[in-house]
Enzyme design. Structure first.
Site, PDB file in Angstrom:
ATOM      1  CB  THR A 226      -2.791 -15.260 -18.977  1.00 54.57           C
ATOM      2  OG1 THR A 226      -2.261 -16.307 -19.438  1.00 54.57           O
ATOM      3  CG2 THR A 226      -2.116 -14.655 -17.716  1.00 54.57           C
ATOM      4  NE  ARG A 254       4.802 -22.644 -22.435  1.00 58.59           N
ATOM      5  CZ  ARG A 254       3.827 -21.805 -22.189  1.00 58.59           C
ATOM      6  NH1 ARG A 254       3.111 -21.688 -21.358  1.00 58.59           N
ATOM      7  NH2 ARG A 254       4.161 -20.572 -22.727  1.00 58.59           N
ATOM      8  CB  VAL A 255       7.316 -23.438 -16.674  1.00 59.15           C
ATOM      9  CG1 VAL A 255       7.052 -22.218 -15.860  1.00 59.15           C
ATOM     10  CG2 VAL A 255       7.193 -24.494 -15.907  1.00 59.15           C
ATOM     11  CB  THR A 276      -2.100 -11.956 -21.078  1.00 61.09           C
ATOM     12  OG1 THR A 276      -2.598 -12.982 -21.782  1.00 61.09           O
ATOM     13  CG2 THR A 276      -2.487 -10.493 -21.744  1.00 61.09           C
ATOM     14  N   GLY A 279       4.111 -16.867 -24.177  1.00 57.04           N
ATOM     15  CA  GLY A 279       5.264 -16.928 -22.893  1.00 57.04           C
ATOM     16  C   GLY A 279       6.490 -16.972 -23.483  1.00 57.04           C
TER      17      GLY A 279
HETATM   18  N1  ASP Z   1       1.388 -16.064 -21.303  1.00 59.25           N
HETATM   19  C1  ASP Z   1       1.045 -17.488 -20.910  1.00 59.25           C
HETATM   20  C2  ASP Z   1       1.864 -18.704 -21.143  1.00 59.25           C
HETATM   21  O1  ASP Z   1       2.519 -18.335 -22.039  1.00 59.25           O
HETATM   22  C3  ASP Z   1      -0.353 -17.620 -21.859  1.00 59.25           C
HETATM   23  C4  ASP Z   1      -1.323 -16.522 -21.759  1.00 59.25           C
HETATM   24  O2  ASP Z   1      -1.165 -15.551 -21.774  1.00 59.25           O
HETATM   25  O3  ASP Z   1      -2.450 -16.901 -22.161  1.00 59.25           O
HETATM   26  O4  ASP Z   1       1.860 -19.418 -20.428  1.00 59.25           O
END
Ligand code: ASP
Length: 360
Positions: A226, A254-255, A276, A279
């Site tokens: 991210t 999924r969110v 990041t 999530g």
């Molecule tokens: N935090 C992000 C998610 O869960 C993933 C990531 O940080 O790469 O969608």
């Protein structure tokens, strides 16, 4: 997982932190920049920009020197884009947007082009932006055709009465705002496609438990990616933004935490955070807001607040990842409980400082 994570963290050094424009560089890597930072005057205006480019299993042995150089160069380019805006007195919102757009356009990161694939082999993008002084926020989720999700999140914030828009509705709004739309194939990269194939294979050989299929989709190779930015402008205004493709092999619409204000993205007048990591944990522990709430209610310094949440609360919960955070005085905290986190910052001296591995 908790025990493993705990062990890794105990063996690792703690978070990196320093005030922008301050003479102390502590453990943050200033690679080629050390001399200029320590020469920065104490009275230097405290404004600047911090970016993450993802956290996870980022090990020296798994990153080729070409890729490492490309990642560092792109992080520097993003820092530079934000810095140019801040240096001429522009707003933290513009700096955050400009930096994130560069990272979204790069296939090296899990946002925009280069986003990970869902279980069905699609790319579904999430993003959010927040302006600290007014607590205005915009968030989007489940996008399939918007080239720069952060720009749409900003349009939601500035051009609509809403905070969050998802899927087809969000894309209809993007069309109305005349934002750039692309075909689904634009987001396809071979590397992310292969990651999905590995995740599907791993899943096939695992017992199908409803809670296990995302936990480690790529085994030890599992990476996040991210992107985000937090910035403090010359007027002392904080902003935060984050953009992501989510997690490889995600399902059922999924969110993640990124567009959930207070989870992966948050800014108020004293604190801005972009996260990041895994999530689901960042949502349940309202990570970004928790860090800023500790400044607000406990009057903790930024570093202590960020360290407590990432290195203690999240570790105990088993939630892997990290944050970048900035306070109203220009203090920076970048704790992560994963082996690595792409990260960089740039203060008033305009010297980019980028790090990837824990020991940097
Ligand atoms: N935090 C992000 C998610 O869960 C993933 C990531 O940080 O790469 O969608």
């Amino acid at each position: 997982m908790f025990v493993l994570l705990r062990r890794r963290i105990l063996a690792a050094s703690l978070a990196a932190l320093l005030p922008l424009g301050c003479s102390s560089s502590r453990s943050v890597v200033r690679t080629e920049a050390d001399a200029s930072i320590s020469a920065a005057p104490e009275e230097a205006p405290r404004w600047g920009l911090v970016i993450p480019g993802g956290a996870g299993v980022i090990l020296r042995e798994s990153l080729t020197s070409e890729r490492e150089a490309a990642v560092r160069a792109t992080l520097q380019e993003a820092l530079q884009a934000g810095h140019v805006i801040l240096a001429r007195g522009g707003s933290s919102l513009d700096a955050v947007t400009a930096a994130i757009r560069i990272l979204e356009d790069s296939p090296l990161f899990n946002a925009g082009k280069g986003a990970v694939f869902t279980h069905e082999g699609k790319n579904e993008l999430d993003a959010a932006i927040m302006f600290g002084p007014t607590r205005q926020a915009g968030a989007v989720a489940g996008l399939r055709h918007v080239k720069n999700p952060i720009t749409l999140a900003r349009a939601v914030m500035e051009q609509s009465p809403h905070v969050m828009m998802i899927g087809e509705g969000a894309e209809a709004f993007a069309r109305q705002q005349e934002l750039e739309l692309v075909s689904e194939s634009y987001f396809h990269t071979e590397e992310r496609w292969q990651s999905l194939q590995r995740a599907l294979e791993a899943e096939g050989s695992q017992a199908r438990q409803p809670t296990s299929f995302w936990s480690r989709p790529e085994g030890r190779a599992f990476k996040f990616g991210t992107v985000g930015a937090v910035a403090l402008d010359q007027k002392g205004q904080l902003a935060a933004g984050t953009s992501t493709g989510g997690m490889t092999n995600k399902r059922f619409g999924r969110v993640g935490d990124v567009p959930v204000i207070g989870a992966g993205t948050y800014a108020d007048s004293r604190c801005a955070v972009s996260a990041t990591g895994h999530g689901e944990f960042f949502i349940r522990y309202t990570v970004a807001r928790d860090i800023c709430a500790r400044l607000q209610y406990q009057e903790l310094p930024l570093r202590e607040a960020a360290d407590t949440v990432v290195m203690d609360v999240l570790v105990k919960a088993g939630g892997e990842g990290g944050v970048i955070a900035l306070d109203e005085h220009g203090n920076v905290a970048m704790p992560f409980n994963s082996p690595g986190m792409y990260r960089g910052y740039m203060g008033p001296d305009g010297v980019p400082s980028v790090a990837i591995f824990r020991e940097e």
